[in-house]
Design a protein around this motif. Structure first.
Motif, PDB file in Angstrom:
ATOM      1  N   ASN A 132       1.509   2.745  -5.539  1.00 49.51           N
ATOM      2  CA  ASN A 132       0.187   2.841  -4.897  1.00 49.51           C
ATOM      3  C   ASN A 132      -0.469   4.174  -5.178  1.00 49.51           C
ATOM      4  OD1 ASN A 132       1.203   4.889  -3.340  1.00 49.51           O
ATOM      5  ND2 ASN A 132       0.834   3.906  -1.393  1.00 49.51           N
ATOM      6  N   LEU A 146      -4.131   4.687  -5.568  1.00 51.06           N
ATOM      7  CA  LEU A 146      -4.991   3.553  -5.195  1.00 51.06           C
ATOM      8  C   LEU A 146      -5.954   4.111  -4.163  1.00 51.06           C
ATOM      9  CD1 LEU A 146      -3.047   0.191  -4.756  1.00 51.06           C
ATOM     10  CD2 LEU A 146      -4.521   0.906  -6.607  1.00 51.06           C
ATOM     11  N   LYS A 197       0.810  -1.212   0.000  1.00 53.62           N
ATOM     12  CA  LYS A 197       0.000   0.000   0.000  1.00 53.62           C
ATOM     13  C   LYS A 197       0.845   1.265   0.000  1.00 53.62           C
ATOM     14  CE  LYS A 197      -4.274  -0.459   2.501  1.00 53.62           C
ATOM     15  NZ  LYS A 197      -4.940  -0.432   3.804  1.00 53.62           N
ATOM     16  N   ASP A 198       1.971   1.182   0.658  1.00 54.58           N
ATOM     17  CA  ASP A 198       2.813   2.354   0.816  1.00 54.58           C
ATOM     18  C   ASP A 198       4.004   2.356  -0.135  1.00 54.58           C
ATOM     19  OD1 ASP A 198       1.288   3.666   2.817  1.00 54.58           O
ATOM     20  OD2 ASP A 198       1.893   2.090   4.192  1.00 54.58           O
ATOM     21  N   ALA A 199       3.913   1.593  -1.203  1.00 54.71           N
ATOM     22  CA  ALA A 199       4.943   1.633  -2.239  1.00 54.71           C
ATOM     23  C   ALA A 199       4.582   2.718  -3.247  1.00 54.71           C
ATOM     24  CB  ALA A 199       5.033   0.289  -2.941  1.00 54.71           C
ATOM     25  N   ILE A 200       5.561   3.173  -4.008  1.00 55.81           N
ATOM     26  CA  ILE A 200       5.318   4.263  -4.961  1.00 55.81           C
ATOM     27  C   ILE A 200       4.171   3.970  -5.939  1.00 55.81           C
ATOM     28  CG2 ILE A 200       6.332   5.553  -6.897  1.00 55.81           C
ATOM     29  CD1 ILE A 200       8.943   5.578  -5.218  1.00 55.81           C
ATOM     30  N   TYR A 259     -10.261   1.775  -0.605  1.00 59.50           N
ATOM     31  CA  TYR A 259     -10.124   0.764   0.455  1.00 59.50           C
ATOM     32  C   TYR A 259     -11.381   0.717   1.322  1.00 59.50           C
ATOM     33  CZ  TYR A 259      -5.119   0.723  -0.662  1.00 59.50           C
ATOM     34  OH  TYR A 259      -3.917   0.603  -1.305  1.00 59.50           O
TER      35      TYR A 259
END
Ligand code: HEM
Ligand SMILES: *[C@@H]1O[C@H](CO)[C@@H](O)[C@H](O)[C@H]1NC(C)=O
Ligand SMILES: *[C@@H]1O[C@H](CO)[C@@H](O)[C@H](O)[C@H]1NC(C)=O
Ligand SMILES: *[C@@H]1O[C@H](CO)[C@@H](O)[C@H](O)[C@H]1NC(C)=O
Ligand SMILES: *[C@@H]1O[C@H](CO)[C@@H](O)[C@H](O)[C@H]1NC(C)=O
Length: 328
Positions: free
Chosen positions: A97, A100, A92-95, A103
């Motif tokens: 994302n 996105l 979720k906290d990767a680039i 949720y």
């Protein structure tokens, strides 16, 4: 060999084959997996999704994208839904994302399902169902979602970077990244059609507008008139502005994506790259003429295929109580 030995050898083979097939069957998803254990599950998910999509149709795009991101990293195991913890930065906290969203739709569907049948339906299945429902609610195709996925327990930001194709990927990279997930060249060109809905941040493609090779140049593979239009919206270094991927119809699922790509008006290098392979180019050209007439059917089939990538089934993984957390 005596006939008795022959017979027992044959028998052994039958037993072995049954065992192997048995294991293979456990690996398979199936339609209506929850028919006995939670018959209302799919209805509840659809109703919850409808509540959100009817108010905010633009949520369909990030929900579809979320399912794609889930499947490409550790298989469709709901890992994209896990939150980071003190000791772990999650997908979720990767680039990739960036943008996105949605949720809360998954969480709402999950909690509604949990009320009816606690601990039975996986987050990975709920995401697959929500993505399907959301797309079909904005005029997209409908497909039957085989279920029975189990939830993973691990989510690693770095793996998202490695497994998700970047917007600057060329055709060779795209084909090999899809191939590594068991997806064909046709799946690549068909699933890229997902870009017929949704938005992108300028930062995902401004390199093409301003400094393509480091000489202050633009990407020659983009329609120069489109470059001019996009430059008006996206200033260099802009990381907040968003643009529609399929201008004019970014809220409805149609086949316009291919018309756009054929005109070299795709936002990403990965879109225009579909003109660099004989098979994908043929598909783009065909569907740019027909405005994606049979694209819906293809998309449905490829989504079912993508939804099976690397799934956990049987006793693997678990059923999360909350999609953002591994059970205590
Ligand atoms: C083929 C390789 C792909 C690449 C390189 C790619 C890349 C991207 C990028 C960079 C964005 C914009 C993110 C942002 O800046 O906000 C995006 C958006 C999107 N992608 Fe892809 N994508 C690919 C395949 C797919 C597939 C297979 C699907 C689904 C079937 C998909 C569905 C979407 C959707 C719906 C959006 C819009 C999201 C929104 O409106 O928030 N993409 N993609
Ligand atoms: C989990 O992550 C989402 C999105 O990053 C965030 O909105 C939510 O508040 C988080 N949940 C908790 C309980 O930390
Ligand atoms: C996406 O990742 C960045 C870090 O790369 C983080 O700051 C941001 O909160 C994340 N966004 C969401 C929606 O989780
Ligand atoms: C695609 O990109 C890879 C990695 O950057 C590069 O090695 C390769 O030569 C490129 N292929 C084509 C056809 O441009
Ligand atoms: C363009 O890229 C080159 C090489 O990375 C860099 O030296 C230059 O400063 C960039 N120019 C602009 C206007 O950003």
């Amino acid at each position: 060999m005596s006939s008795q030995k022959l017979f027992s050898a044959f028998f052994l083979q039958v037993i072995l084959a049954t065992l192997v097939l048995g294991v293979a069957n456990v690996q398979c998803l199936k339609l209506g997996f929850y028919k006995k254990t939670c018959p209302a599950a799919e209805d509840i998910v659809r109703k919850t999704t409808a509540q959100y999509i009817s108010k905010a149709p633009t949520l369909a795009a990030p929900l579809l994208r979320m399912h794609f991101h889930d499947c490409f990293v550790r298989g469709c195991d709901g890992s994209v839904l896990l939150n980071s913890t003190k000791n772990n930065q999650a997908e979720k906290d990767a680039i990739p994302n960036l943008s996105l969203r949605g949720y809360h739709v998954i969480d709402a569907a999950k909690s509604a399902v949990e009320k009816k049948c606690p601990g039975v339906v996986s987050c990975a299945d709920i995401l697959a169902l929500v993505a399907r429902d959301a797309v079909s609610m904005i005029n997209g195709p409908y497909w039957k979602v085989p279920t029975g996925r189990r939830d993973g327990k691990v989510s690693v930001a770095l793996e998202a970077l490695i497994n998700l194709p970047p917007p600057f990927a060329n055709i060779t990279q795209l084909k090999s990244m899809f191939h590594s997930k068991g997806l064909s060249v046709k799946d690549l060109v068909v699933l890229s059609g997902g870009h017929t809905i949704g938005i992108s941040h300028c930062s995902s493609f401004t390199n093409r507008l301003y400094n393509f090779t480091g000489k202050g140049d633009t990407d020659p593979s983009m329609d120069p008139n489109y470059v001019i239009q996009l430059k008006k919206k996206c200033r260099p270094g802009d990381v907040t502005t968003i643009v529609e991927m399929d201008p004019g119809s970014f809220k409805t699922f149609d086949g316009d994506y291919y018309t756009m790509v054929a005109k070299r008006r795709g936002l990403f290098q990965s879109d225009v790259a579909l003109l660099d392979d004989v098979q994908t180019r043929k598909y783009v050209k065909l569907h740019s003429f027909s405005h994606g007439k049979s694209f819906g059917k293809d998309f449905a089939a490829s989504m079912v295929k993508m939804g099976k990538v690397g799934v956990l089934t049987g006793k693997a993984g678990g059923i999360r109580k909350y999609c953002a957390f591994v059970n205590k």
